[in-house]
Design a protein around this motif. Sequence first.
Motif, PDB file in Angstrom:
ATOM      1  N   ILE A 177      18.610 -28.254  57.865  1.00  8.92           N
ATOM      2  CA  ILE A 177      17.491 -29.082  58.301  1.00  8.92           C
ATOM      3  C   ILE A 177      17.686 -29.351  59.784  1.00  8.92           C
ATOM      4  CG2 ILE A 177      18.687 -31.197  57.516  1.00  8.92           C
ATOM      5  CD1 ILE A 177      15.901 -32.461  57.128  1.00  8.92           C
ATOM      6  N   LEU A 178      16.631 -29.127  60.561  1.00  8.61           N
ATOM      7  CA  LEU A 178      16.699 -29.295  62.017  1.00  8.61           C
ATOM      8  C   LEU A 178      15.917 -30.545  62.411  1.00  8.61           C
ATOM      9  CD1 LEU A 178      16.302 -26.387  64.557  1.00  8.61           C
ATOM     10  CD2 LEU A 178      15.756 -28.736  65.116  1.00  8.61           C
ATOM     11  N   LEU A 179      16.571 -31.428  63.159  1.00  8.32           N
ATOM     12  CA  LEU A 179      15.970 -32.680  63.596  1.00  8.32           C
ATOM     13  C   LEU A 179      16.297 -32.909  65.062  1.00  8.32           C
ATOM     14  CD1 LEU A 179      17.122 -34.807  60.528  1.00  8.32           C
ATOM     15  CD2 LEU A 179      14.798 -33.940  60.916  1.00  8.32           C
ATOM     16  N   GLY A 180      15.526 -33.768  65.721  1.00  9.82           N
ATOM     17  CA  GLY A 180      15.807 -34.118  67.102  1.00  9.82           C
ATOM     18  C   GLY A 180      15.418 -35.557  67.381  1.00  9.82           C
ATOM     19  N   ASP A 206      24.310 -29.986  50.040  1.00 10.53           N
ATOM     20  CA  ASP A 206      25.059 -28.931  50.729  1.00 10.53           C
ATOM     21  C   ASP A 206      24.173 -28.214  51.757  1.00 10.53           C
ATOM     22  OD1 ASP A 206      27.270 -27.381  51.386  1.00 10.53           O
ATOM     23  OD2 ASP A 206      26.880 -25.887  49.824  1.00 10.53           O
ATOM     24  N   VAL A 207      23.564 -29.017  52.631  1.00 12.02           N
ATOM     25  CA  VAL A 207      22.658 -28.522  53.676  1.00 12.02           C
ATOM     26  C   VAL A 207      23.265 -28.845  55.036  1.00 12.02           C
ATOM     27  CG1 VAL A 207      20.384 -28.860  54.740  1.00 12.02           C
ATOM     28  CG2 VAL A 207      20.589 -28.728  52.251  1.00 12.02           C
ATOM     29  N   LEU A 208      23.229 -27.890  55.941  1.00 13.60           N
ATOM     30  CA  LEU A 208      23.695 -28.121  57.305  1.00 13.60           C
ATOM     31  C   LEU A 208      22.642 -28.923  58.071  1.00 13.60           C
ATOM     32  CD1 LEU A 208      25.821 -27.403  59.587  1.00 13.60           C
ATOM     33  CD2 LEU A 208      24.304 -25.474  60.131  1.00 13.60           C
ATOM     34  N   VAL A 209      23.065 -29.972  58.763  1.00 15.10           N
ATOM     35  CA  VAL A 209      22.169 -30.725  59.646  1.00 15.10           C
ATOM     36  C   VAL A 209      22.333 -30.176  61.060  1.00 15.10           C
ATOM     37  CG1 VAL A 209      21.529 -32.970  60.580  1.00 15.10           C
ATOM     38  CG2 VAL A 209      22.412 -32.797  58.245  1.00 15.10           C
ATOM     39  N   VAL A 210      21.212 -29.810  61.673  1.00 14.70           N
ATOM     40  CA  VAL A 210      21.204 -29.328  63.057  1.00 14.70           C
ATOM     41  C   VAL A 210      20.460 -30.364  63.892  1.00 14.70           C
ATOM     42  CG1 VAL A 210      20.541 -27.464  64.615  1.00 14.70           C
ATOM     43  CG2 VAL A 210      21.189 -26.940  62.244  1.00 14.70           C
ATOM     44  N   HIS A 211      21.197 -31.057  64.760  1.00 14.22           N
ATOM     45  CA  HIS A 211      20.602 -32.126  65.561  1.00 14.22           C
ATOM     46  C   HIS A 211      20.461 -31.671  67.010  1.00 14.22           C
ATOM     47  CE1 HIS A 211      20.700 -36.404  67.356  1.00 14.22           C
ATOM     48  NE2 HIS A 211      19.484 -36.109  66.949  1.00 14.22           N
TER      49      HIS A 211
END
Length: 406
Positions: A177-180, A206-211
Amino acid sequence: MIHNSKQHKWRSDKLSHLGSSIFAEVAAWKSEARQSGIEVIDLGIGSPDRAPLPEIRQALSEAVLRENSYSYPSSKGSTAFRNQAAGWMKWRFGVDVDPEDEIVSLMGSQDGLAHLALAVCNPGDLAIVPDPGYPIYSGALAIAGVRAWPLPLLEEHSFRPDLESIPEEVWREASFILLGFPGNPISVTVDLAYMERVVELARKWDVLVVHDLAYSEMGFDGYRPISILQVPGALDTAVEFHSFSKSFNMAGCRIGFMTGNAQAVGALRELKSNVDYGVFEPIQEAAVIALERAMASGPDQGVAALYERRRNVLVEALAREGWKVPLPAATMFIWAKLPETYGSAGAGGRSRSFARDLLLSSGVAVIPGDAFGNQGEGYVRIALVEDEVRLLEAARRIGEFLRTNT
């Protein structure tokens, strides 16, 4: 027998999904306006109009003159750069990261954002991305053959992603999941409790967080953006992008880094070692100086004050012209809902019609909101990349445009 009709004319269909076409379209509008004798005030692209500090430029100039600066750099970044980046993370956010395994240098954060899905996903995987969101978010997925699940950023939720609205089957299937926070194009802000919920859900599924934290040094009114790595245990499931482009006026240098989960950092590093040989060493040396000066001068001496003044000047001037837009809490962008009195809509929608008509009539360039996703229709993004005098002139021209187009 190999059959190939060559109907693609040596251009991949994936390029049509990169989201950059609108920027080329706006560039064509600017050219058309200039050919008509209109002076353009460009508030479209978020490119800083200031230079880096003199000591940063001095370090760069000295490094490029050294004869030993021209060998291949390390694909993971120089030891000095990674150590300094780790020291800055500790100073700025109180976060401990291992410079050896949890940091990789990048040619700007966009470099990492463009390649990450290739490094951590397989074709056919699913990723959750914000809508509206920076175009490379979904563009990178198209390149990697990864499916996008758009997470709507809605005004009724203050444009914060509603994590609880994500269906369980999406969480179950998603790779990342990509967030900013704060984001581009919308200056979304959250507190540590929100970040903790993100990490909690990511660990559950079990999801990678992309900040994407490219605007970490552009908080206003006392607000300072936070790192997702401040959440205990986040290193198990999160990575974060940092950029020198906006924070240190080094956009043309192409320098940034990703830090966080060692496995994801290693995957991106491995991919990039097969794509490029890393960032030119003199640029990394200049970036080290940028971080050193930031840590020595303190949090109140960065670029935030400049953009806060510009924000205030433009928002107040637009209000005087009859267009009330909200004050962003951070970043170099204003996310502005189109005036209700503007009703024209061409084939591309109201946002695109407004941006084109405004530019060709007044010379003020902004980016239509639909360039950032379906939820961006009805908005435009305005970049605070001109000085205050020019911003006042832009507001005057916009007011004149609105009075003649309502």
